[in-house]
Motif scaffolding. Structure first.
Motif, mmCIF file in Angstrom:
data_model
loop_
_atom_site.group_PDB
_atom_site.id
_atom_site.type_symbol
_atom_site.label_atom_id
_atom_site.label_comp_id
_atom_site.label_asym_id
_atom_site.label_seq_id
_atom_site.Cartn_x
_atom_site.Cartn_y
_atom_site.Cartn_z
ATOM 1 N N ALA A 1 0.815 -1.216 0.000
ATOM 2 C CA ALA A 1 0.000 0.000 0.000
ATOM 3 C C ALA A 1 0.848 1.264 0.000
ATOM 4 N N GLY B 1 0.734 4.151 -2.779
ATOM 5 C CA GLY B 1 0.424 5.525 -2.407
ATOM 6 C C GLY B 1 1.413 6.521 -2.981
ATOM 7 N N GLU C 1 -3.541 -3.731 -3.280
ATOM 8 C CA GLU C 1 -3.242 -3.172 -1.968
ATOM 9 C C GLU C 1 -3.544 -1.684 -1.858
ATOM 10 N N ASP D 1 -5.201 1.526 -0.827
ATOM 11 C CA ASP D 1 -6.153 1.753 0.261
ATOM 12 C C ASP D 1 -7.156 2.840 -0.104
ATOM 13 N N ALA D 2 -8.138 3.031 0.752
ATOM 14 C CA ALA D 2 -9.223 3.969 0.462
ATOM 15 C C ALA D 2 -8.709 5.390 0.272
ATOM 16 N N THR E 1 -5.742 6.407 -0.842
ATOM 17 C CA THR E 1 -5.098 6.521 -2.157
ATOM 18 C C THR E 1 -6.141 6.573 -3.259
ATOM 19 N N HIS F 1 -12.781 -1.376 -7.517
ATOM 20 C CA HIS F 1 -11.872 -1.804 -6.450
ATOM 21 C C HIS F 1 -12.632 -2.151 -5.171
ATOM 22 N N ASN G 1 -11.754 -1.817 -2.210
ATOM 23 C CA ASN G 1 -11.514 -0.815 -1.169
ATOM 24 C C ASN G 1 -12.087 0.555 -1.524
#
Length: 472
Positions: free
Chosen positions: A145, A149, A168, A170-171, A173, A192, A194
């Motif tokens: 992640a 990012g 990987e 994340d929310a 990003t 996605h 997430n």
């Protein structure tokens, strides 16, 4: 070279290694190496590393043992290192060695895209000055992640799109990418797992059909969202919703679905209600009926009806359906279409009457199917092994009940792929396998050596008089 046929006796494994070393064959040595002990490996390594060319072949071989590839990486030159970086079997430890000597972008890109690249390798390559390397990092499913990012802030559109699709990501990003990305980036975010709830809602309201299609594939959607997408005016959106693994079969309305393409997708689903199955079995589209004819919950009455369909593909599906009763298989074995007969011939549970009705066939599909079937009489299997059609003969390799005479015929087949396929057959004896160590085809020699090596390793050590050793 004399064939070493008894690997069960005293020193059988040592004799096998000695034979391969004496022959100097790289492929046989690689076949033995993976299952060999330290002493045997030490004896085989001079054969494998005999020349720069053999090292290059080994470095590129996806079947080469990981320990060998790690050894090669220790002092690899540019050409050898590049082959190792491209080899999907190269282990993480070897990739780390190569990273320290990564001289050009081509090499770095291969490392960044490798399935065995770990977080540390990807973290370092994420800062590489070459955009193609950073793209490869962003596209690697193992990218953590934090790396994703960082890459999400890159100006390159392809990197952003790959970052939006990264497992990987994340929310946070994804939210930043939604604000800065183009339509393609947003489509990846909508799919996605997430994806933040507010962005899912925005995608659901979007007038962009492509965005809604990607949204419909998102496994984190709730029942209400999926129900809305299943009623979407765009058939591509509805198709994506039907393919979504979390969609409930109860929410699919086949009665109002105008698209044959989508009804075909529905017919392939496993959990369908009886009314839906009955409706699909009467569908005007033959491909819908083909798929539903394979459904294991199809009742006997519908199976019998579809077995009389004008489309031979539908009758073939009935022949392959595990729910088809024996009497129906006997009838389909006498079908006018050989493709339907072949469907019955593949069934290990076909009744003797059905198999008997097929034995006089001269059709290659039927013969190939009979060659795979353990219920086929031995005399027929031997005849199939002597067929003039290489594809028909190959079917014997998949039949564990094939008589040894048929198996040995295939071991001497003029077609290399057939010889390679038969190597794994349980009835191929040590003598026939040893003969294949001299085969002109490298893949056959490799497969035969690997099988012999595994056989030898499975037998306990014995004394020179043939009795079990002290450790048995």
């Amino acid at each position: 070279m004399a064939a070493a046929t008894d690997i069960r006796g005293a020193g059988g494994q040592d004799a096998l290694v000695a034979r391969v070393v004496a022959g100097g064959d790289l492929y046989a040595a690689l076949g033995l190496y993976a299952g060999a002990g330290p002493g045997a490996r030490a004896a085989l390594e001079p054969v494998i590393f005999a020349s720069p060319r053999q090292k290059l072949i080994t470095a590129a071989a996806a079947f080469a043992p990981a320990s060998l590839l790690d050894r090669l990486a220790a002092d690899a030159g540019e050409a050898l290192a590049l082959r190792l970086a491209k080899n999907p079997a190269t282990p993480t430890s070897a990739l780390r060695r190569l990273l320290g000597r990564c001289g050009d972008a081509r090499m770095a890109r291969c490392l960044a895209a490798h399935d065995h690249a770990d977080a540390a390798i990807l973290d370092e390559l994420a800062s590489h000055p070459a955009v193609e390397v950073r793209r490869a990092v962003a596209g690697n499913p193992a990218a953590p992640a934090g790396v994703i990012g960082r890459l999400a802030a890159d100006d390159d559109g392809l990197i952003r799109r790959a970052a939006a699709a990264a497992p990987e990501a994340d929310a946070g990003t994804l939210a930043r990418l939604w604000q800065t990305g183009d339509d393609g980036v947003r489509a990846e975010i909508a799919a996605h797992p997430n994806c933040p709830a507010d962005l899912l809602a925005a995608a659901l309201r979007s007038t962009d059909a492509r965005l809604r299609r990607r949204l419909a594939s998102n496994p984190s959607l709730g029942a209400a969202e999926l129900e809305q997408l299943l009623a979407d005016p765009d058939d591509g959106v509805r198709a994506a919703a039907v393919r979504n693994p979390t969609v409930s079969d109860a929410g699919i309305d086949t009665g109002r679905e105008p698209s044959a393409r989508i009804r075909r997708l529905i017919a392939r689903r496993h959990q369908l209600g009886a009314d839906v199955i009955a409706r699909l079995a009467a569908d005007p589209d033959p491909w819908v009926r083909r798929w539903i004819a394979r459904h294991p919950d199809l009742p006997a009455g519908l199976l019998a009806r579809l077995a009389q369909d004008d489309d031979p593909g539908i009758r073939r599906s009935v022949a392959r359906n595990p729910a088809s009763p024996p009497d129906l298989l006997v009838r389909l074995a006498q079908d006018t279409a050989p493709w339907v007969q072949a469907g019955v011939a593949l069934r290990e549970d076909a009744p003797p009457e059905a198999v008997g009705a097929l034995l006089s066939s001269r059709d290659r599909d039927v013969l190939g199917a009979l060659g795979r079937n353990p219920a086929t009489p031995a005399t027929t299997l031997k005849a199939i092994a002597a067929s003039g059609d290489a594809d028909v003969r190959r079917s014997i390799a998949f039949n564990r009940a094939a008589p040894q005479a048929a198996v040995l015929l295939l071991a001497a087949d003029p077609y290399p792929l057939n010889r390679a396929m038969i190597v794994g057959h349980p009835l191929l004896d040590d003598g026939a396998l040893a003969d294949l160590l001299d085969d002109p085809d490298p893949q056959v020699r490799f497969a035969a050596a690997r099988r012999l090596g595994r056989r030898a390793a499975s037998f306990p050590p014995r004394n020179s008089d043939g009795k079990p050793g002290d450790d048995e």
